[in-house]
Design a protein around this motif. Sequence first.
Motif, mmCIF file in Angstrom:
data_model
loop_
_atom_site.group_PDB
_atom_site.id
_atom_site.type_symbol
_atom_site.label_atom_id
_atom_site.label_comp_id
_atom_site.label_asym_id
_atom_site.label_seq_id
_atom_site.Cartn_x
_atom_site.Cartn_y
_atom_site.Cartn_z
ATOM 1 N N GLY A 1 47.957 48.639 44.311
ATOM 2 C CA GLY A 1 47.939 47.615 43.285
ATOM 3 C C GLY A 1 46.556 47.372 42.719
ATOM 4 N N PRO A 2 46.456 46.228 42.061
ATOM 5 C CA PRO A 2 47.453 45.172 41.863
ATOM 6 C C PRO A 2 48.647 45.650 41.030
ATOM 7 N N VAL A 3 49.785 44.963 41.264
ATOM 8 C CA VAL A 3 51.009 45.261 40.526
ATOM 9 C C VAL A 3 51.633 43.946 40.062
ATOM 10 N N GLU A 4 52.518 44.046 39.081
ATOM 11 C CA GLU A 4 53.229 42.862 38.579
ATOM 12 C C GLU A 4 54.605 42.794 39.238
ATOM 13 N N LEU A 5 54.831 41.714 40.003
ATOM 14 C CA LEU A 5 56.071 41.561 40.759
ATOM 15 C C LEU A 5 56.972 40.454 40.216
ATOM 16 N N ASP A 6 56.534 39.748 39.193
ATOM 17 C CA ASP A 6 57.335 38.674 38.592
ATOM 18 C C ASP A 6 58.393 39.288 37.696
ATOM 19 N N THR B 1 40.609 52.918 53.922
ATOM 20 C CA THR B 1 39.746 53.081 52.760
ATOM 21 C C THR B 1 39.510 51.738 52.081
ATOM 22 N N GLY B 2 40.536 50.908 52.092
ATOM 23 C CA GLY B 2 40.443 49.518 51.653
ATOM 24 C C GLY B 2 41.090 48.640 52.705
ATOM 25 N N VAL B 3 41.251 47.364 52.372
ATOM 26 C CA VAL B 3 41.955 46.440 53.261
ATOM 27 C C VAL B 3 43.017 45.714 52.436
ATOM 28 N N GLY B 4 44.250 45.749 52.918
ATOM 29 C CA GLY B 4 45.341 45.064 52.234
ATOM 30 C C GLY B 4 46.217 44.332 53.220
ATOM 31 N N LEU C 1 50.666 36.144 42.334
ATOM 32 C CA LEU C 1 50.608 37.596 42.159
ATOM 33 C C LEU C 1 51.207 38.236 43.404
ATOM 34 N N HIS C 2 50.393 38.521 44.381
ATOM 35 C CA HIS C 2 50.807 38.980 45.705
ATOM 36 C C HIS C 2 49.589 38.833 46.591
ATOM 37 N N PRO C 3 49.749 38.829 47.893
ATOM 38 C CA PRO C 3 48.587 38.625 48.771
ATOM 39 C C PRO C 3 47.501 39.679 48.532
ATOM 40 N N GLU C 4 46.271 39.226 48.489
ATOM 41 C CA GLU C 4 45.100 40.109 48.475
ATOM 42 C C GLU C 4 44.235 39.733 49.676
ATOM 43 N N ALA C 5 44.846 39.872 50.855
ATOM 44 C CA ALA C 5 44.232 39.390 52.092
ATOM 45 C C ALA C 5 42.976 40.147 52.469
ATOM 46 N N GLY C 6 42.759 41.312 51.872
ATOM 47 C CA GLY C 6 41.553 42.062 52.169
ATOM 48 C C GLY C 6 40.308 41.503 51.502
ATOM 49 N N HIS C 7 40.504 40.535 50.621
ATOM 50 C CA HIS C 7 39.359 40.021 49.866
ATOM 51 C C HIS C 7 39.008 38.583 50.221
ATOM 52 N N VAL C 8 39.476 38.103 51.377
ATOM 53 C CA VAL C 8 38.996 36.809 51.858
ATOM 54 C C VAL C 8 37.514 36.939 52.207
ATOM 55 N N TYR D 1 33.322 43.434 43.697
ATOM 56 C CA TYR D 1 33.650 42.095 43.216
ATOM 57 C C TYR D 1 33.014 40.999 44.062
ATOM 58 N N HIS D 2 33.071 41.154 45.392
ATOM 59 C CA HIS D 2 32.690 40.053 46.279
ATOM 60 C C HIS D 2 31.604 40.405 47.286
ATOM 61 N N LYS D 3 31.271 41.671 47.435
ATOM 62 C CA LYS D 3 30.300 42.147 48.422
ATOM 63 C C LYS D 3 30.735 41.828 49.850
ATOM 64 N N THR D 4 30.754 40.523 50.222
ATOM 65 C CA THR D 4 30.976 40.170 51.630
ATOM 66 C C THR D 4 32.394 39.669 51.903
ATOM 67 N N CYS D 5 33.378 40.236 51.216
ATOM 68 C CA CYS D 5 34.765 39.997 51.619
ATOM 69 C C CYS D 5 35.092 40.924 52.788
ATOM 70 N N LEU D 6 36.274 40.769 53.362
ATOM 71 C CA LEU D 6 36.656 41.599 54.504
ATOM 72 C C LEU D 6 36.595 43.081 54.146
ATOM 73 N N GLU D 7 37.146 43.461 53.001
ATOM 74 C CA GLU D 7 37.100 44.864 52.595
ATOM 75 C C GLU D 7 35.666 45.330 52.410
ATOM 76 N N GLY D 8 34.835 44.483 51.814
ATOM 77 C CA GLY D 8 33.459 44.862 51.551
ATOM 78 C C GLY D 8 32.631 45.064 52.803
ATOM 79 N N LEU D 9 33.008 44.401 53.898
ATOM 80 C CA LEU D 9 32.240 44.489 55.131
ATOM 81 C C LEU D 9 32.884 45.365 56.201
ATOM 82 N N ALA D 10 34.212 45.542 56.161
ATOM 83 C CA ALA D 10 34.896 46.136 57.311
ATOM 84 C C ALA D 10 35.771 47.340 57.005
ATOM 85 N N ALA D 11 35.998 47.691 55.752
ATOM 86 C CA ALA D 11 36.797 48.884 55.446
ATOM 87 C C ALA D 11 36.021 50.149 55.812
#
Length: 313
Positions: free
Chosen positions: A81-86, A152-155, A169-176, A192-202
């Motif tokens: 994603g992101p994808v449109e689920l509505d 490769t990422g976190v989802g 939208l849908h959860p983007e839990a990798g970017h907390v 986008y965020h540098k120090t989100c979970l994906e940015g630090l741990a993927a």
Amino acid sequence: MLKESCGENKTRAGQRRKEGFMRLGALEAGGTKMVCAVGNETGEIFEQISIPTETPEITMPKLIAYFKDKQVDALGIGCFGPVELDRQSPEYGHITTTPKLAWRNYDIVGAFREALGCPVGFDTDVNGSVLGEVTFGQAKGKKCVIYLTIGTGVGGGIYIDGKLLHGMLHPEAGHVLIRKKSDDAYEGKCPYHKTCLEGLAAGPAIEARWGQKAVELKDRPEVWNLEADYIAQALVGYILTLSPEMIILGGGVMHQEQLFPLIREKVTQMLGGYIQTEELADMEHYIVPASLHDDQGIMGCLELARREKAGCA
């Protein structure tokens, strides 16, 4: 690689129809590869292949050709994603603001509906994985489950009371956002965020920080202590917000099994005894690896197809 030959598959498919089983298609659409499969609503997979993810112009004809002669009653897609689920949105079924520019604003559901003429169930790839676990795996019978993939990422995929969580939208839990350790000089990989979970741990963050891929760092305890700290921070946030009955961790990074005891210990420490439940008292069965031999995503797609065919999506 096919799990069975096509001839064997056709014979078995005929038997399944006589016994009243549906014949379902599943597509786990990832940024690197597209995994296609045919199975039924019990989670049985008859055959499975992998096709590289290139541009829609190159990849989609191959995917459609695979499913075209399979006579599926419905297709389920778990998609990057992101994808449109509505379903009320005119963009429903589209891949939207993906960094994979060739796929941006692509109507993947519409393309398959037109080509195959069957119902198409659709959700994120990680929601597909959590659906596979609650339908066929270790999370069966639970009301609230989180599936987090770290590679490769976190989802994150979230299942609550029989439904996959969408919301705005849908959860983007990798970017907390994560509180970076004072001795971690790495700036973070996420643009986008540098120090989100994906940015630090993927996976790419691990490689950029330490100069080697995760698989080459197995015997470096400092790597995994830091990794476990960042993952545990995120899990504590999910626990306090969503109160899941089980957290499942998958993806390539989590093949480093030494992470699990570290994460469990750090989550317990960070919660500080604030929550007292049977689940948290048994961490080995609360924060767990995926249970379906890496087929949880495909099996979840089979269930997406079943739900769409039954009209209960």
